[in-house]
Design a protein around this motif. Structure first.
Motif: not given
Length: 137
Positions: A79, A91, A114-115, A117, A124, A126, A130, A132, A134
């Motif tokens: 993701w 998700h 997560s990098d 957004q 988001v 993980l 892994g 994802p 929210c």
């Protein structure tokens, strides 16, 4: 849905016949179930039978469930999506009152932020396998 019972919501949840749920594949079912148990505050369902092959959570009310099953060929999704890499197929979303506090708790339990957004009021993360998920307010 054809072939499925419709139960009266006033019937005791254990007597109902309209259960549904989400099953997440992962490399270790008990490890991922334990993460979500601690994140959501839902105990393991039948903890005496939960193991690396399969485990489930008991939300305590309603007729839905969250189950985990080991997949020996599990590939961690990427993701945001990247061409040629495993993609998420679904998700989970969880509404929270305090987004900052909920994110910190999830990270403390082993989630990663997560990098990428895509929204200001959604984070988001993980899970340890892994997937994802929210958190939103």
């Amino acid at each position: 849905m054809r072939g499925r019972s419709v139960s009266d919501p006033s019937v005791d949840r254990w007597s109902r016949r309209d259960w549904w749920g989400v099953v997440l594949d992962c490399p270790d079912a008990l490890a991922l179930a334990t993460f979500y148990s601690e994140l959501l505050g839902w105990p393991l369902w039948k903890p005496e039978t939960a193991d690396a092959e399969g485990a489930a959570l008991d939300p305590g009310e309603g007729v839905c469930g969250l189950t985990f099953q080991r997949d020996p060929g599990y590939e961690r999704p990427v993701w945001p999506p990247e061409p040629g890499r495993p993609r998420m197929s679904m998700h989970l979303d969880f509404e929270v009152d305090d987004l900052t506090e909920a994110v910190a708790h999830a990270i403390e339990l082993g989630a990663a932020l997560s990098d990428f957004q895509p929204q200001d009021d959604v984070r988001v993360l993980l899970d340890p396998a892994g997937h994802p998920f929210c958190l939103y307010s």
